[in-house]
Motif scaffolding. Structure first.
Motif, mmCIF file in Angstrom:
data_model
loop_
_atom_site.group_PDB
_atom_site.id
_atom_site.type_symbol
_atom_site.label_atom_id
_atom_site.label_comp_id
_atom_site.label_asym_id
_atom_site.label_seq_id
_atom_site.Cartn_x
_atom_site.Cartn_y
_atom_site.Cartn_z
ATOM 1 N N ASN A 128 40.176 45.709 36.205
ATOM 2 C CA ASN A 128 40.637 44.027 36.135
ATOM 3 C C ASN A 128 39.305 43.283 36.061
ATOM 4 O O ASN A 128 39.498 42.077 35.354
ATOM 5 N N THR A 129 38.243 43.709 36.518
ATOM 6 C CA THR A 129 36.968 42.754 36.417
ATOM 7 C C THR A 129 36.633 42.603 35.048
ATOM 8 O O THR A 129 36.372 41.665 34.258
ATOM 9 N N CYS A 143 38.843 42.773 32.271
ATOM 10 C CA CYS A 143 39.622 42.132 31.700
ATOM 11 C C CYS A 143 39.416 40.550 32.087
ATOM 12 O O CYS A 143 39.731 39.795 31.039
ATOM 13 N N CYS A 167 46.884 42.682 30.009
ATOM 14 C CA CYS A 167 46.112 43.752 30.714
ATOM 15 C C CYS A 167 45.499 43.248 32.043
ATOM 16 O O CYS A 167 45.495 43.753 33.025
ATOM 17 N N PHE A 168 45.052 41.972 32.114
ATOM 18 C CA PHE A 168 44.180 41.195 33.083
ATOM 19 C C PHE A 168 45.671 41.097 34.189
ATOM 20 O O PHE A 168 45.461 41.652 35.290
ATOM 21 N N TYR A 169 46.662 40.555 33.838
ATOM 22 C CA TYR A 169 47.835 40.451 35.009
ATOM 23 C C TYR A 169 48.187 41.708 35.515
ATOM 24 O O TYR A 169 48.551 41.859 36.661
ATOM 25 N N THR A 209 46.817 44.579 35.680
ATOM 26 C CA THR A 209 45.690 45.418 36.616
ATOM 27 C C THR A 209 45.371 44.483 37.913
ATOM 28 O O THR A 209 45.279 44.964 38.699
ATOM 29 N N TRP A 210 45.868 43.283 37.752
ATOM 30 C CA TRP A 210 45.722 42.275 38.967
ATOM 31 C C TRP A 210 46.886 42.527 39.891
ATOM 32 O O TRP A 210 46.463 42.863 41.172
ATOM 33 N N ARG A 227 44.860 45.018 42.729
ATOM 34 C CA ARG A 227 44.517 44.029 43.529
ATOM 35 C C ARG A 227 45.492 43.819 44.599
ATOM 36 O O ARG A 227 45.447 43.830 45.979
ATOM 37 N N ASN A 252 41.643 39.202 47.920
ATOM 38 C CA ASN A 252 42.578 39.241 46.671
ATOM 39 C C ASN A 252 43.960 38.572 47.116
ATOM 40 O O ASN A 252 44.622 38.178 46.204
#
Length: 312
Positions: free
Chosen positions: A194-195, A197, A232-234, A236-237, A241, A286
């Protein structure tokens, strides 16, 4: 014949200029009188709506003067110190993620993730490359910590990064000295996906294009890249997280209570207690970032509804 590359650059520049103009117009947009009156009727709501956003949300999203969330991402000006630091992170996080992947038995992880003691993930961890994984992670956090201390302008919130890295370096000592917790090291370090992304989302979209509304007929790969990174960011977030990190607190509990409380020795129990405290802090951060992001998204949607209903 015109150079295709130059043509592509001109298109990006024109779109970027247009996007900047739109963002500036939105920021300067007058507030309807009806909105002002409604705000005056409810001071409590006004105070809540104007609360300061967290650093993470503020640095990676667009806001107007009223702290309303705007479409797109913040436009990134030229900043060599920040760019070099970003690319360092994008490069070094790749082997960290790869080494993490290599330390797992993925067949077991998907077929039988729960051990006979009722502890998730532990039987799927092989640890074949633990030393390489651990040393790479330690090197990354130490180098990045020193980098931010020496060149604080390379990040927007140096003190936040410094505190985070110090806490993480302390946290990493637990799996090194307590082998029974090493599988959790692999689980928690998955957050670096996530970091990556998060950083890539900024680096590969310096023009600040809105990822969900962008339509570039001549630059479809740019559009796909921005959308893919955001997706991918959302994903994995939320998965790491918001779901996996809190779940690890349950794993800590299962470890402490497994086998009638005899699964861990005294040293491991002490390490686990320290780990729970540190992990709770990360879960809290988070949660704060997630709540703040959701809150701003809701405000953005409500703002759009008001604009449509008022004919603006």
């Amino acid at each position: 014949m015109a150079d295709p590359k130059k043509k592509e650059q001109n298109i990006i520049k024109n779109l970027s200029d247009h996007h900047s103009t739109v963002m500036e117009t939105l920021r300067r947009r007058p507030v309807p009188s009806s909105s002002i009156q409604s705000r005056g009727k409810n001071d409590g709501q006004r105070k809540i709506s104007q609360r300061k956003t967290s650093n993470l949300v503020e640095h990676h999203y667009n806001f107007d003067s009223q702290r309303n969330l705007l479409p797109g991402l913040p436009k990134q000006d030229q900043d060599l110190a920040r760019d070099i630091h970003d690319f360092f992170n994008l490069i070094i996080l790749v082997p960290i993620i790869a080494l993490n992947v290599l330390n797992w038995n993925w067949d077991k992880l998907f077929k039988k993730p729960i051990s006979k003691f009722g502890i998730p993930f532990v039987d799927s961890w092989t640890g074949l490359y633990f030393n390489e994984f651990f040393l790479t992670c330690m090197a990354y956090f130490v180098i990045d910590l020193l980098w931010v201390v020496i060149i604080p302008r390379s990040v927007k919130s140096p003190m936040v990064i410094i505190k985070h890295h110090v806490a993480t370096i302390l946290y990493l000592q637990i799996p090194y000295f307590v082998p029974s917790t090493r599988f959790l090291f692999g689980v928690l370090m998955s957050v670096e996906i996530n970091t990556w992304c998060l950083i890539a989302r900024r680096v590969f979209n310096k023009q600040g294009f809105p990822p969900w509304t962008i339509n570039l007929p001549f630059l479809s790969m740019v559009s796909i890249r921005i959308k893919l990174i955001s997706i991918c960011f959302y994903i994995t977030w939320i998965s790491i997280r918001c779901l996996l990190y809190p779940y690890v607190l349950l794993v800590f509990y299962k470890m402490a209570t497994a086998k009638g409380g005899n699964y861990l020795n005294e040293k491991e129990r002490m390490a686990l207690a320290i780990g729970v405290c540190l992990h709770a802090v990360f879960c809290y951060l988070n949660a704060c970032w997630t709540i703040d992001l959701i809150y701003q998204k809701i405000r953005q949607w409500k703002s759009k509804e008001k604009i449509i209903s008022s004919g603006l």
